[in-house]
Design a protein around this motif. Structure first.
Motif, PDB file in Angstrom:
ATOM      1  N   LYS A  55       4.286 -19.878  10.368  1.00 49.21           N
ATOM      2  CA  LYS A  55       5.637 -19.984   9.798  1.00 49.21           C
ATOM      3  C   LYS A  55       6.678 -19.138  10.529  1.00 49.21           C
ATOM      4  O   LYS A  55       7.800 -19.015  10.075  1.00 49.21           O
ATOM      5  CB  LYS A  55       5.627 -19.634   8.309  1.00 49.21           C
ATOM      6  CG  LYS A  55       4.795 -20.601   7.503  1.00 49.21           C
ATOM      7  CD  LYS A  55       4.899 -20.286   6.027  1.00 49.21           C
ATOM      8  CE  LYS A  55       4.057 -21.276   5.228  1.00 49.21           C
ATOM      9  NZ  LYS A  55       3.994 -20.910   3.825  1.00 49.21           N
ATOM     10  N   GLN A  56       6.307 -18.511  11.634  1.00 49.75           N
ATOM     11  CA  GLN A  56       7.310 -17.801  12.426  1.00 49.75           C
ATOM     12  C   GLN A  56       7.409 -18.491  13.785  1.00 49.75           C
ATOM     13  O   GLN A  56       6.436 -19.091  14.228  1.00 49.75           O
ATOM     14  CB  GLN A  56       6.899 -16.334  12.603  1.00 49.75           C
ATOM     15  CG  GLN A  56       7.188 -15.504  11.384  1.00 49.75           C
ATOM     16  CD  GLN A  56       7.057 -14.019  11.657  1.00 49.75           C
ATOM     17  OE1 GLN A  56       6.499 -13.621  12.666  1.00 49.75           O
ATOM     18  NE2 GLN A  56       7.567 -13.193  10.778  1.00 49.75           N
ATOM     19  N   PRO A  57       8.522 -18.417  14.459  1.00 54.31           N
ATOM     20  CA  PRO A  57       9.792 -17.843  14.024  1.00 54.31           C
ATOM     21  C   PRO A  57      10.554 -18.806  13.113  1.00 54.31           C
ATOM     22  O   PRO A  57      10.324 -20.003  13.159  1.00 54.31           O
ATOM     23  CB  PRO A  57      10.552 -17.665  15.344  1.00 54.31           C
ATOM     24  CG  PRO A  57      10.015 -18.757  16.207  1.00 54.31           C
ATOM     25  CD  PRO A  57       8.583 -18.937  15.819  1.00 54.31           C
ATOM     26  N   ALA A  58      11.473 -18.243  12.313  1.00 55.21           N
ATOM     27  CA  ALA A  58      12.237 -19.081  11.400  1.00 55.21           C
ATOM     28  C   ALA A  58      13.203 -19.986  12.157  1.00 55.21           C
ATOM     29  O   ALA A  58      13.516 -21.088  11.712  1.00 55.21           O
ATOM     30  CB  ALA A  58      12.999 -18.209  10.411  1.00 55.21           C
ATOM     31  N   PHE A  59      13.671 -19.531  13.311  1.00 50.93           N
ATOM     32  CA  PHE A  59      14.629 -20.339  14.069  1.00 50.93           C
ATOM     33  C   PHE A  59      13.906 -21.325  14.973  1.00 50.93           C
ATOM     34  O   PHE A  59      12.867 -21.004  15.557  1.00 50.93           O
ATOM     35  CB  PHE A  59      15.541 -19.443  14.897  1.00 50.93           C
ATOM     36  CG  PHE A  59      16.553 -18.714  14.058  1.00 50.93           C
ATOM     37  CD1 PHE A  59      17.694 -19.363  13.620  1.00 50.93           C
ATOM     38  CD2 PHE A  59      16.339 -17.406  13.677  1.00 50.93           C
ATOM     39  CE1 PHE A  59      18.619 -18.706  12.818  1.00 50.93           C
ATOM     40  CE2 PHE A  59      17.252 -16.741  12.880  1.00 50.93           C
ATOM     41  CZ  PHE A  59      18.395 -17.393  12.451  1.00 50.93           C
ATOM     42  N   GLY A  60      14.443 -22.513  15.039  1.00 49.89           N
ATOM     43  CA  GLY A  60      13.840 -23.552  15.869  1.00 49.89           C
ATOM     44  C   GLY A  60      14.232 -23.429  17.320  1.00 49.89           C
ATOM     45  O   GLY A  60      13.431 -23.691  18.217  1.00 49.89           O
ATOM     46  N   GLN A  61      15.483 -23.068  17.575  1.00 52.40           N
ATOM     47  CA  GLN A  61      15.958 -22.897  18.948  1.00 52.40           C
ATOM     48  C   GLN A  61      16.759 -21.595  19.052  1.00 52.40           C
ATOM     49  O   GLN A  61      17.307 -21.119  18.072  1.00 52.40           O
ATOM     50  CB  GLN A  61      16.894 -24.038  19.393  1.00 52.40           C
ATOM     51  CG  GLN A  61      16.285 -25.422  19.399  1.00 52.40           C
ATOM     52  CD  GLN A  61      16.501 -26.087  18.062  1.00 52.40           C
ATOM     53  OE1 GLN A  61      17.520 -25.891  17.411  1.00 52.40           O
ATOM     54  NE2 GLN A  61      15.527 -26.872  17.638  1.00 52.40           N
ATOM     55  N   VAL A  62      16.823 -21.086  20.268  1.00 56.02           N
ATOM     56  CA  VAL A  62      17.674 -19.937  20.556  1.00 56.02           C
ATOM     57  C   VAL A  62      18.528 -20.288  21.764  1.00 56.02           C
ATOM     58  O   VAL A  62      18.004 -20.753  22.784  1.00 56.02           O
ATOM     59  CB  VAL A  62      16.849 -18.669  20.868  1.00 56.02           C
ATOM     60  CG1 VAL A  62      17.773 -17.540  21.298  1.00 56.02           C
ATOM     61  CG2 VAL A  62      16.028 -18.243  19.672  1.00 56.02           C
ATOM     62  N   LEU A  63      19.826 -20.104  21.615  1.00 60.98           N
ATOM     63  CA  LEU A  63      20.703 -20.184  22.785  1.00 60.98           C
ATOM     64  C   LEU A  63      21.069 -18.760  23.149  1.00 60.98           C
ATOM     65  O   LEU A  63      21.632 -18.037  22.334  1.00 60.98           O
ATOM     66  CB  LEU A  63      21.976 -20.982  22.466  1.00 60.98           C
ATOM     67  CG  LEU A  63      23.072 -20.892  23.542  1.00 60.98           C
ATOM     68  CD1 LEU A  63      22.634 -21.589  24.815  1.00 60.98           C
ATOM     69  CD2 LEU A  63      24.378 -21.486  23.051  1.00 60.98           C
ATOM     70  N   LEU A  64      20.695 -18.353  24.368  1.00 59.42           N
ATOM     71  CA  LEU A  64      21.063 -17.020  24.819  1.00 59.42           C
ATOM     72  C   LEU A  64      22.103 -17.211  25.914  1.00 59.42           C
ATOM     73  O   LEU A  64      21.789 -17.620  27.017  1.00 59.42           O
ATOM     74  CB  LEU A  64      19.821 -16.292  25.343  1.00 59.42           C
ATOM     75  CG  LEU A  64      19.973 -14.783  25.493  1.00 59.42           C
ATOM     76  CD1 LEU A  64      18.641 -14.117  25.236  1.00 59.42           C
ATOM     77  CD2 LEU A  64      20.466 -14.392  26.848  1.00 59.42           C
ATOM     78  N   LYS A  65      23.340 -16.955  25.530  1.00 53.49           N
ATOM     79  CA  LYS A  65      24.448 -17.210  26.443  1.00 53.49           C
ATOM     80  C   LYS A  65      24.870 -15.898  27.094  1.00 53.49           C
ATOM     81  O   LYS A  65      24.891 -14.853  26.430  1.00 53.49           O
ATOM     82  CB  LYS A  65      25.602 -17.815  25.643  1.00 53.49           C
ATOM     83  CG  LYS A  65      26.929 -17.894  26.356  1.00 53.49           C
ATOM     84  CD  LYS A  65      26.999 -19.058  27.299  1.00 53.49           C
ATOM     85  CE  LYS A  65      28.369 -19.111  27.985  1.00 53.49           C
ATOM     86  NZ  LYS A  65      28.404 -20.115  29.054  1.00 53.49           N
ATOM     87  N   GLY A  66      25.197 -15.949  28.368  1.00 50.73           N
ATOM     88  CA  GLY A  66      25.627 -14.740  29.049  1.00 50.73           C
ATOM     89  C   GLY A  66      27.015 -14.910  29.619  1.00 50.73           C
ATOM     90  O   GLY A  66      27.527 -16.032  29.726  1.00 50.73           O
ATOM     91  N   GLY A  67      27.628 -13.805  29.985  1.00 47.51           N
ATOM     92  CA  GLY A  67      28.924 -13.871  30.646  1.00 47.51           C
ATOM     93  C   GLY A  67      30.036 -13.301  29.800  1.00 47.51           C
ATOM     94  O   GLY A  67      29.891 -13.084  28.610  1.00 47.51           O
TER      95      GLY A  67
END
Lengths: 331, 573
Positions: B238-250
């Motif tokens: 059941k982890q992680p709760a988030f399905g996607q991660v957007l890691l934006k830089g700049g």
């Protein structure tokens, strides 16, 4: 005519070679260390090994020769599929350790979309505004155009961007402040999101372009409208619209076209400040982050490609002028 | 994706049904988040204003890259927000007591948790541990973490879950490799052809390493953004709760803070180095909050024990401990922090302020400014203003000092404050600010570096790498003084030398038990502080921001800030 074009084309090769050598030499003498941004906990001997792994141990002429060979032979070969990727060393970025060309290819779409459409919008607006201003010299629209141009010249992009962000992103919440490069346009929703995220950077950039070009257009148009052949056209009873858009416009474009053509490479170069503010992360942002990280292969490659774009734009405007102006064809 | 930031503000205005519909892209938050399954909370949007350039921490060493990679790659043990080691992929932390560390201190035995898999479904084995060691130590790789593996002679793998690291010499603190986010496990199968000089060429592997972490890489755009999705093979159900991660830089810290605290476009913004008043104004919009964490980064003032430009001559004034103590007593650290750091700083009376077991309590109370005490101290030591120019002197030496630091608003404000307080006790300071790229360059040909110390007093920050301060404290050994013989390397910038300190350092380097090491470290710290070799000012923390709708965050300055991202969830509402 054709030999003129070929002669001009042939001249570009030595020009570019000299430019690339000068850029390499300048970067070589400039201070900067690709390891400078690492945490201070990494000891000097590890840094030295990392530098050696980047190829910094070799003398500068060898590195320039290597870069030139990769730039002229390897990279085009890989792009065309003649050389297999992995057989020959490509130009690698020091910071990302990935191929520089992949980086540029990743950054070009958003630069083209944002900076490119801003340039096109800005140029169209500038020409339209220039024509209208000249048509009704001293009118409200002329004064508004002059005001806009003065603003575009006077206000730096970081200022206009901050004002637009404050009004449209923070207060009204109409547009985002950060551009999402991973957004894929797949339907109306994502298309709308793309439009929204482009709105602010494009407004900032096209204001600059409009300001720069509209004054040229207005002056050229005023000059043309004072010519005797326009008087003759009026005397013949041609419609005002035809006089403006057919007879006057073409001649007015002769001095304006080189200005537009020479500004066009900036589409490729990107917009350093605006891209950084909105997180567009195009070629301009790549250039500035690579500079601050001392990533010389990226800086070298990008600046040389910008030089290529400028030389080609010069050439294009040279070749296009005789088409607009028959008087130049026999020269 | 990307629709959220427009629909979110309008949510409040609509009815409950409209709210449900318009917020759909976020995933419908559920009050019982802990019971939700994996990936039910939609997309998590993280902003790092320094964009990650690679996801292989062995090739970069930059904090931004190490933290981005920590979503995917995991070490055997992580460090908790207090700096304690917690077993991560390992079953337990090997110690002398549980037999994991050999009595001769020459080896450490790590055991993997059983049943671990990589995100591609294959099993994690001790061969991956051995391979990771080989990867970082292969000649020609330019491995950024080589220092962590320096004394590891070989790695033995007696069975599939056990790896024994043998050291060249006894290692009283054997937790260098595979502890913390800098040295995670790499998958042997993926990097097998990437050893030595071939390491940088493996772009596909470097940009999308296969890991054991809660997320796996979907798309990596170097220097721009990364998209991750939940790892279906992650070991915690059941982890992680988030399905996607957007890691934006700049962008910069300003735009990052704005995107979380003012416009709500992002959920989390990393490392907001902004003035306290700027952050306070952003937080006032009510969309998010700031969190801070502390490790060992201490802003300090160092005194020059020798005459600038001549290391053989003792400093005429600063070699008197009364002068050093008076200068320290005149400082009001609370005012300095209020002006310069806000939530990002707290008073530090120690050079080693953490972990808790290593922090001495012998120096508490340094926060109180004592101008009268400082004046008395100077007078008793014979420093009096006889000529009426406002500056004390003794035997022809006036208390006039050159005080240098790097050009930076906060540091220059500190300089100005110190100058005024010192003026009030009869000490004159001339301020110098040197461009940071010169001051911290370590360039032996420049006279203006931290190491050359061409002034009487200087201010800078330093930190211990990891929770064990041995290497850090060794920076004040007699032979760590920068000079011509060592190419102006070394961190004992003030040229202080005390044989007793060196003897204690020697004892530390052969002491094994964690409690004994902590006690020795505290003693060393007290020597530095009480002899006023360096005056600790501010324990500088990391400040980040997250939106009000994000739960489960435990910001960590010892490990990656994203170390427990598997526990993060979307709050209901």
């Amino acid at each position: 005519m054709r030999s003129h074009a070929l002669r001009r084309l042939a001249m570009t090769i030595p020009t570019l070679l000299v430019i690339s050598a000068i850029i390499f030499a300048l970067l070589e003498f400039a201070p900067g260390d690709p390891m400078a941004q690492l945490p201070s906990t990494i000891p000097p001997d590890v840094r030295a090994e990392m530098r050696a792994a980047l190829g910094l141990g070799q003398p500068a002429p060898v590195r320039y020769g290597m870069w030139l060979w990769q730039m002229v032979v390897v990279e085009p070969g890989i792009a065309l599929g003649i050389v297999a990727d992995g057989d020959t060393p490509r130009i690698l970025s020091w910071q990302t350790r990935g191929p520089v060309m992949t980086l540029i290819a990743q950054r070009l779409p958003q630069t083209m979309i944002v900076v490119g459409s801003a340039y096109i919008i800005g140029v169209i607006a500038a020409i339209g505004l220039g024509i209208l201003s000249a048509r009704r010299q001293g009118s409200a629209i002329d004064r508004a155009g002059t005001g806009l141009a003065a603003m575009g010249y006077a206000l730096p992009p970081f200022f206009t961007a901050a004002v637009l962000i404050y009004v449209f992103a923070i207060q009204l919440e109409w547009a985002p402040t950060i551009y999402d490069t991973t957004l894929h346009v797949t339907g109306w929703n994502s298309f709308a999101a793309q439009m929204r995220q482009m709105a602010l950077p494009i407004t900032v950039l096209s204001l600059q372009t409009t300001a720069q070009i509209t004054r040229y257009m207005r002056a050229a148009m005023l000059d043309t409208l004072g010519q005797e052949y326009i008087l003759a056209a009026r005397a013949k009873g041609l419609r005002e619209r035809t006089i403006l858009m057919v007879h006057a416009l073409r001649n007015s474009m002769i001095p304006v076209l080189p200005v537009i053509a020479l500004g066009a490479p900036q589409i490729f170069a990107g917009a350093i400040i605006t891209e950084s503010i909105f997180g567009v992360n195009g070629v301009g942002q790549l250039l500035i982050t690579s500079l601050s990280a001392g990533d010389l292969p990226v800086v070298q490659t990008v600046t040389v490609l910008i030089a290529v774009a400028i030389v080609l734009a010069n050439l294009a405007s040279d070749l296009a002028l005789p088409w607009l102006d028959p008087r130049l064809r026999d020269a | 994706m990307g629709d959220n930031f427009i629909t979110k503000p309008s949510c409040a205005a609509f009815s409950a049904i409209a709210l449900l519909l318009s917020c759909l892209p976020l995933g419908i938050p559920n009050a019982a988040h802990a019971l939700d399954g994996r990936g039910t909370d939609g997309m998590l949007r993280i902003l790092y204003w320094q964009a990650p350039s690679t996801l292989n921490p062995y090739l970069s060493g930059g904090v931004k890259d190490i933290e981005a990679a920590s979503l995917v790659l995991e070490p055997l043990a992580r460090l908790s927000p207090d700096g304690d080691m917690i077993p991560w992929l390992a079953r337990e932390i090997p110690t002398l007591e549980n037999g994991g560390v050999a009595p001769d201190l020459r080896s450490i035995r790590w055991q993997l948790k059983p049943g671990l898999t990589w995100s591609d479904g294959s099993a994690v084995t001790s061969a991956d541990i051995a391979f990771t060691h080989r990867y970082c130590t292969a000649p020609g790789a330019g491995c950024a973490q080589a220092d962590k593996f320096r004394d590891v002679a070989r790695v033995e793998t007696p069975d599939k879950l056990t790896a024994v690291l043998h050291f060249d010499e006894p290692k009283p603190f054997p937790y260098g490799p595979f502890v913390g986010p800098q040295t995670p496990l790499l998958q042997a199968a993926q990097f097998a052809d990437c050893l030595g000089p071939r390491a940088p060429g493996c772009t596909d592997a470097n940009f999308a390493p296969i890991g054991t972490g809660p997320f796996k890489v979907v798309e990596f755009r170097s220097g721009d953004a990364a998209v991750f999705e939940a790892n279906a093979a992650y070991r915690v159900p059941k982890q992680p709760a988030f399905g996607q991660v957007l890691l934006k830089g700049g962008g910069d810290a300003m735009s990052a803070g704005r995107a979380v605290l003012e416009t709500g476009e992002f959920d989390y913004a990393w490392n907001l180095q902004l003035g306290p008043e700027v952050l306070a104004a952003m937080v006032a919009r009510g969309k998010g909050q700031i969190v801070s964490s502390f490790s060992t980064l201490v802003e300090r003032i160092a005194f020059n024990f020798s005459v600038p430009d001549d290391a053989t001559q003792p400093h005429p004034a600063l070699s008197d401990i009364a002068v050093r103590r008076a200068l320290a007593m005149a400082l009001d650290r609370r005012t300095m922090i209020e002006i310069g750091y806000g939530a990002a700083g707290r008073v530090s009376c120690n050079i080693v302020p953490a972990p808790p077991a290593y922090a001495s309590s012998a120096n508490d109370g340094c926060a109180a400014q004592d101008l009268d005490g400082a004046r008395d101290l100077l007078s008793q030591a014979g420093w009096v203003d006889t000529d009426g120019d406002g500056v004390r002197e003794r035997e022809g030496t006036e208390l006039r000092f050159v005080f240098q630091t790097s050009a930076n608003t906060v540091r220059q404000n500190f300089q100005a404050l110190a100058k005024e307080w010192w003026r009030q006790i009869g000490v004159a300071a001339e301020l110098r600010a040197i461009d940071a790229s010169v001051f911290f360059s370590g360039d032996p040909s420049s006279p203006d570096t931290l190491e050359k110390f061409g002034a009487d007093i200087e201010m800078y920050a330093g930190a211990s790498d990891g929770p064990d301060p041995e290497a850090y404290l060794a920076g004040w050994a007699c032979d760590a003084a920068p000079g011509t013989e060592n190419g102006w390397q070394g961190r004992n910038v003030g040229n202080w030398c005390d044989p007793e300190y060196d003897a204690l350092l020697g004892a530390l380097s052969s002491t094994a038990g964690l409690a004994e090491r902590a006690a020795l470290s505290r003693t060393l710290n007290d020597m530095l502080v009480q002899q006023h070799v360096a005056v600790p000012l501010v324990d500088r923390g990391r400040v980040s921001a997250h939106s009000n709708s994000l739960g489960g965050i435990r910001i960590n300055a010892w490990d990656s800030e994203l170390w427990n991202i598997a526990d993060w969830y979307r709050l209901p509402g």
